[in-house]
Motif scaffolding. Structure first.
Motif, PDB file in Angstrom:
ATOM      1  N   UNK A   1      37.559  -1.711  37.009  1.00 29.49           N
ATOM      2  CA  UNK A   1      37.149  -0.571  36.187  1.00 29.49           C
ATOM      3  C   UNK A   1      35.641  -0.639  35.970  1.00 29.49           C
ATOM      4  N   UNK A   2      35.126   0.378  35.312  1.00 34.03           N
ATOM      5  CA  UNK A   2      33.703   0.401  34.969  1.00 34.03           C
ATOM      6  C   UNK A   2      33.343  -0.822  34.125  1.00 34.03           C
ATOM      7  N   UNK A   3      34.262  -1.224  33.216  1.00 31.51           N
ATOM      8  CA  UNK A   3      34.009  -2.392  32.361  1.00 31.51           C
ATOM      9  C   UNK A   3      33.887  -3.676  33.185  1.00 31.51           C
ATOM     10  N   UNK A   4      34.728  -3.821  34.215  1.00 41.19           N
ATOM     11  CA  UNK A   4      34.652  -5.020  35.060  1.00 41.19           C
ATOM     12  C   UNK A   4      33.310  -5.070  35.799  1.00 41.19           C
ATOM     13  N   UNK A   5      32.903  -3.939  36.344  1.00 43.10           N
ATOM     14  CA  UNK A   5      31.605  -3.893  37.034  1.00 43.10           C
ATOM     15  C   UNK A   5      30.458  -4.189  36.063  1.00 43.10           C
ATOM     16  N   UNK A   6      30.567  -3.648  34.847  1.00 44.20           N
ATOM     17  CA  UNK A   6      29.503  -3.876  33.854  1.00 44.20           C
ATOM     18  C   UNK A   6      29.398  -5.365  33.518  1.00 44.20           C
ATOM     19  N   UNK A   7      30.549  -6.043  33.400  1.00 44.12           N
ATOM     20  CA  UNK A   7      30.547  -7.492  33.132  1.00 44.12           C
ATOM     21  C   UNK A   7      29.859  -8.249  34.267  1.00 44.12           C
TER      22      UNK A   7
ATOM     23  N   UNK B   1      27.786  -0.163  45.013  1.00 38.29           N
ATOM     24  CA  UNK B   1      29.048  -0.171  45.762  1.00 38.29           C
ATOM     25  C   UNK B   1      30.218   0.400  44.966  1.00 38.29           C
ATOM     26  N   UNK B   2      29.986   0.716  43.700  1.00 39.71           N
ATOM     27  CA  UNK B   2      31.072   1.230  42.860  1.00 39.71           C
ATOM     28  C   UNK B   2      31.608   2.548  43.410  1.00 39.71           C
ATOM     29  N   UNK B   3      32.952   2.700  43.407  1.00 38.62           N
ATOM     30  CA  UNK B   3      33.544   3.943  43.920  1.00 38.62           C
ATOM     31  C   UNK B   3      33.273   5.150  43.028  1.00 38.62           C
ATOM     32  N   UNK B   4      32.907   4.887  41.758  1.00 35.94           N
ATOM     33  CA  UNK B   4      32.553   5.974  40.837  1.00 35.94           C
ATOM     34  C   UNK B   4      31.137   5.735  40.341  1.00 35.94           C
ATOM     35  N   UNK B   5      30.538   6.777  39.787  1.00 33.57           N
ATOM     36  CA  UNK B   5      29.176   6.662  39.263  1.00 33.57           C
ATOM     37  C   UNK B   5      29.163   5.703  38.078  1.00 33.57           C
ATOM     38  N   UNK B   6      28.337   4.635  38.137  1.00 32.67           N
ATOM     39  CA  UNK B   6      28.265   3.701  37.003  1.00 32.67           C
ATOM     40  C   UNK B   6      27.784   4.425  35.747  1.00 32.67           C
ATOM     41  N   UNK B   7      28.328   4.024  34.582  1.00 36.28           N
ATOM     42  CA  UNK B   7      27.839   4.656  33.367  1.00 36.28           C
ATOM     43  C   UNK B   7      26.474   4.081  32.980  1.00 36.28           C
ATOM     44  N   UNK B   8      25.809   4.792  32.111  1.00 32.52           N
ATOM     45  CA  UNK B   8      24.422   4.454  31.777  1.00 32.52           C
ATOM     46  C   UNK B   8      24.270   3.048  31.216  1.00 32.52           C
ATOM     47  N   UNK B   9      25.285   2.572  30.479  1.00 30.69           N
ATOM     48  CA  UNK B   9      25.167   1.241  29.872  1.00 30.69           C
ATOM     49  C   UNK B   9      25.071   0.148  30.934  1.00 30.69           C
ATOM     50  N   UNK B  10      25.759   0.347  32.085  1.00 27.69           N
ATOM     51  CA  UNK B  10      25.688  -0.645  33.168  1.00 27.69           C
ATOM     52  C   UNK B  10      24.275  -0.680  33.758  1.00 27.69           C
ATOM     53  N   UNK B  11      23.704   0.517  34.015  1.00 24.63           N
ATOM     54  CA  UNK B  11      22.317   0.569  34.496  1.00 24.63           C
ATOM     55  C   UNK B  11      21.370  -0.011  33.455  1.00 24.63           C
ATOM     56  N   UNK B  12      21.654   0.281  32.169  1.00 26.58           N
ATOM     57  CA  UNK B  12      20.798  -0.226  31.096  1.00 26.58           C
ATOM     58  C   UNK B  12      20.807  -1.747  31.021  1.00 26.58           C
ATOM     59  N   UNK B  13      22.003  -2.352  31.245  1.00 29.54           N
ATOM     60  CA  UNK B  13      22.100  -3.821  31.233  1.00 29.54           C
ATOM     61  C   UNK B  13      21.247  -4.415  32.350  1.00 29.54           C
TER      62      UNK B  13
ATOM     63  N   UNK C   1      16.777  11.942  27.506  1.00 28.28           N
ATOM     64  CA  UNK C   1      16.206  11.895  26.155  1.00 28.28           C
ATOM     65  C   UNK C   1      16.496  10.583  25.420  1.00 28.28           C
ATOM     66  N   UNK C   2      16.919   9.564  26.159  1.00 30.46           N
ATOM     67  CA  UNK C   2      17.174   8.255  25.547  1.00 30.46           C
ATOM     68  C   UNK C   2      15.879   7.444  25.575  1.00 30.46           C
ATOM     69  N   UNK C   3      15.258   7.322  24.418  1.00 28.09           N
ATOM     70  CA  UNK C   3      13.958   6.646  24.331  1.00 28.09           C
ATOM     71  C   UNK C   3      14.053   5.169  24.698  1.00 28.09           C
ATOM     72  N   UNK C   4      15.227   4.559  24.502  1.00 22.65           N
ATOM     73  CA  UNK C   4      15.371   3.131  24.784  1.00 22.65           C
ATOM     74  C   UNK C   4      15.074   2.769  26.224  1.00 22.65           C
TER      75      UNK C   4
END
Length: 540
Positions: free
Chosen positions: A433-439, A459-471, A498-501
């Motif tokens: 899942x997205x969570x496994x890839x993020x880990x 390589x993820x089959x779906x678009x990674x969410x922003x938190x994964x890119x942020x990590x 618009x995410x200043x972080x």
């Protein structure tokens, strides 16, 4: 000594099994063991004081010719305290000496209903027809309830339509059957057809709407009710809590003319489920001040609240409270909650002791311990415990792998984390899942394997969410990788313009490399895009 005529009054006043044993001695002494009335009342009391049927059975077996009333009471006791098979065996004994009547079958049907024993329920239905008791309204209502709970809605409706006389129980059982099947429209049709709606039918509809998330319809019916009881209020409290509206849930709780243990539990668990553990604990203390004894479900919610807060001192207080209470802490869900609370609050010695005392450890209890070890810096022990879980024959699921991958990430155990990730895919056929890839991205990023982390994200089959890119952007900052940081930041600017972080993270990467012109240009880009810095973020 009291005479035999006083035995019925003694039975009426009986409060404990010890009292009952004394009355039994009196019945024997007076030679009243064959008195059908006394023995029937005795059997009824016997099973109300004890979950064991053996004492009642020993008294029943001494009666030479039990009448149908006594048989019905004995069968009802079996239905309440033993299996459907045992209850049916008593019924077969009964048939050999007396003819069953309309009072024989409802308890048998209810036992089938509670245990979802459809095959046995159909067999009893056949016997009901054979003995001519299918016209009784209570027998018919019991059959509707049984078929409804077993999701045989067509059979339930057939019984309902064939009933010559129906009462509120029949109508309500049919409505609940449709609700259990998710057929809200048909349930509403029946409800509208009811001429004599009672509290149970109103509450059945409200509970059904809440169950399927239709809080607007539930509230409409709630407001239309001619009278409400604690069940009505509790259903709505539960509904608002599930929707995250704890203000409305609390308001209804305060408005309720009375609060029973279920309504307290609904509100406390609502606070816990909505991430307001401090409110849950305040409410528990208020409940205590009113001398209301909590049940095991409230205590489990209390422990969950404590787990969210993570306070060791509070965990010790709750643990002490539970240990000194009359609750059976060896019950699986209570013990599991105790393990989880102590593990997450840092009392690993106590958590380990409780964990080892568990008669049967399941996936949830192992994950609680692994998570606790991970949170408090014991990554190696967490990995060891995961291997022990596998050795005990448990099969990890997607959640278990998220827990162990997080533990590896926190402890920097790159090789172990990669092995677990590969094992999850190749040995257990679990799609990441997205969570496994993020880990995994976090694990590789923290250890400086930035390109490997980037390749994994791509390589993820779906678009990674922003938190994964942020990590990964954070890892680029940690390891001063400007080139990759710029590439990832560009992707984040598209995903979260618009995410200043994200701008701050890239700016910090530039600043660490003394690229002050790029810092200034990035600041200008923020101004152009009207992106405001998050209060509290420093700008170098």
């Amino acid at each position: 000594m009291r005479n035999e005529a006083s035995i019925p009054s003694l039975l009426s006043a009986c409060k404990t099994i010890r009292n009952l044993e004394q009355i039994h001695a009196l019945i024997i002494r007076k030679g009243a063991e064959q008195d059908h009335f006394l023995v029937t009342r005795f059997i009824s009391l016997c099973t109300s004081f004890s979950a064991s049927i053996s004492y009642a059975a020993s008294v029943f077996d001494r009666v030479s010719q039990p009448n149908v009333y006594m048989w019905n009471t004995f069968i009802k006791s079996h239905c309440e305290h033993s299996s459907v098979a045992h209850s049916l065996s008593v019924f077969l004994r009964m048939k050999q000496s007396v003819v069953p009547d309309k009072y024989t079958f409802p308890s048998l049907i209810k036992a089938c209903s509670n245990q979802l024993a459809l095959i046995e329920g159909r067999a009893i239905h056949g016997l009901i027809v054979r003995y001519g008791t299918d016209g009784d309204v209570f027998v018919g209502s019991s059959l509707i309830d049984m078929y409804g709970k077993c999701q045989e809605i067509e059979s339930a409706r057939k019984v309902f339509d064939q009933m010559r006389t129906r009462n509120e129980v029949s109508w309500t059982a049919m409505i609940v059957g449709y609700m259990n099947m998710g057929d809200i429209a048909e349930a509403m049709k029946l409800f509208d057809r009811m001429t004599d709606k009672n509290l149970a039918s109103w509450n059945a509809m409200i509970t059904g709407f809440v169950k399927f998330g239709d809080l607007r319809s539930a509230r409409k019916l709630f407001d239309e009710m001619p009278e409400k009881n604690v069940v009505s209020f509790t259903a709505m409290i539960d509904g608002y809590a599930k929707m995250g509206n704890m203000t409305s849930a609390r308001f209804l709780f305060e408005q309720s003319p009375e609060q029973d243990i279920v309504s307290w539990s609904a509100l406390i668990s609502g606070y816990v489920q909505n991430g307001q553990p401090n409110e849950a604990i305040k409410l528990f203390i208020e409940m205590q001040s009113r001398n209301i004894r909590p049940d095991e479900f409230i205590v489990v919610s209390l422990m969950s609240a404590c787990s969210q807060i993570g306070s060791l001192e509070l965990a010790k207080w709750v643990d002490s409270y539970v240990s000194q209470s009359s609750l059976d802490i060896m019950r699986v869900h209570v013990l599991a909650a105790l393990v989880d609370m102590n593990a997450k609050c840092g009392n690993m010695c106590r958590a380990t002791t409780l964990f080892d005392q568990m008669p049967k450890r399941d996936l949830i209890s192992f994950c609680s311990m692994i998570q606790g070890l991970s949170i408090h810096g014991h990554g190696v022990q967490a990995v060891s415990l995961f291997h022990r879980m596998l050795e005990e024959g448990l099969t990890p699921d997607a959640v278990a792998f998220t827990v162990i991958l997080t533990a590896c990430s926190r402890a920097g155990l790159v090789e172990e984390g990669c092995r677990f990730f590969d094992s999850m895919i190749n040995e257990y056929s679990i799609v990441p899942t997205v969570d496994h890839y993020a880990c995994m991205v976090d694990l590789l990023g923290r250890s400086g394997k930035l390109r490997a982390a980037y390749k994994l994200l791509k390589s993820m089959p779906v678009e990674p969410h922003a938190s994964a890119w942020g990590a990964l952007l954070g890892a680029c900052r940690l390891h001063c990788d400007i080139e990759l940081g710029e590439e990832i930041a560009a992707r984040l600017f598209e995903l979260e313009p618009h995410n200043a972080g994200n701008y701050v993270s890239l700016s910090n990467i530039y600043a660490a490399a003394d690229r002050w012109l790029d810092v200034s240009l990035l600041r200008n880009k923020m101004s152009e895009r009207m992106v405001k810095k998050i209060p509290g973020c420093s700008w170098i």
